[in-house]
Design a protein around this motif. Structure first.
Motif: not given
Length: 260
Positions: A232-239, A242-252
């Motif tokens: 669980g924590p490892l998946g959070f760190v690895v992902g 990708r989540r940051r890129r998606l958040e930036k794309a949504v904000h843009k």
């Protein structure tokens, strides 16, 4: 409101499904016997019965779905059985096995595990129809209890000193309690694709894994459970990237829409 209450009462009067609830009862029986074994000081036996309880718990839901016998009563009964088998039982086992010398701090730590397990079950029941079925939000309570049982078996197998045992279980309790109420996502093994045709290599890998587990069951069971707990924590760190890129794309996207 009165109509819903009357409908529930009428459904109970019509009867309940026996087969899946028998598996749930078997899970609770195994959990209760694990408590008996812990009170008698047979902690390795208690750990094995927690695993037996987990097997029954995994079967009751599958049997209910395969036979079309799912019900609200079964869901509620399963949650109560899980709290006994995977909350109270491992909490008592941990206290009697390693935490008793800590006195009040010891039983409070065990209680933390129980209450976080109860919160995890309550949250699951509320979110069951709103979250992805392939992922659990937070560490499932049966997995947390199985991790505790695997730790007991590992220490019993290698005969490690009591000092290490107490320190390890104290750290483990707080870690598991936090993971159960966290937002980390864990694979649920409910993907229908798992029972469909798979490449031959998957069968070979499964056979090799069974041989390795049979050769050193205590160490391998601990390793498998630990891998799932940290997934669980490892998946959070690895992902995270990708989540940051998606958040930036949504904000843009929102910024561009607002500019129009």
């Amino acid at each position: 409101m009165n109509e819903k209450k009357a409908e529930r009462a009428e459904n109970i009067k019509k009867g309940i499904y026996i087969l899946p609830n028998l598996f749930t009862t078997g899970s609770m029986f195994a959990g209760f016997y694990s408590m008996v074994a812990s009170l008698n000081g047979n902690f390795d036996v208690a750990a094995l019965w927690i695993f037996a309880s987990a097997v029954f718990d995994g079967l009751d839901g599958k049997v209910a779905r395969l036979t079309g016998t799912t019900s609200k009563f079964g869901v509620e009964y399963d949650s109560l059985a899980d709290l006994v088998s995977f909350g109270v039982t491992p909490g008592l086992m941990m206290y009697a096995w390693a935490l008793k010398p800590f006195g009040r701090l010891g039983w409070l730590a065990a209680f933390l595990f129980v209450v976080c397990g109860a919160l995890r079950l309550a949250r699951f029941n509320v979110q069951v129809n709103t979250v992805e079925s392939k992922r659990f939000v937070g560490l499932p309570i049966p997995a947390a209890a199985s991790m505790v049982a695997a730790t007991v078996l590992l220490f019993h197998h290698f005969g490690w000193p009591s000092t290490y045992k107490r320190l390890a279980i104290l750290v483990l309790i707080y870690l598991l309690a936090f993971l159960m109420v966290s937002g980390f996502r864990y694979y649920s093994f409910k993907d229908p694709a798992l029972i469909k045709r798979q490449p031959f290599g998957f069968l070979l890998l499964a056979v090799v894994l069974l041989i390795v587990v049979a050769a050193e069951p205590a160490a391998m069971t601990f390793g498998i459970m630990l891998a799932y707990v940290v997934s669980g924590p490892l998946g959070f760190v690895v992902g995270w990237p990708r989540r940051r890129r998606l958040e930036k794309a949504v904000h843009k996207g929102h910024g561009a829409a607002a500019g129009r």
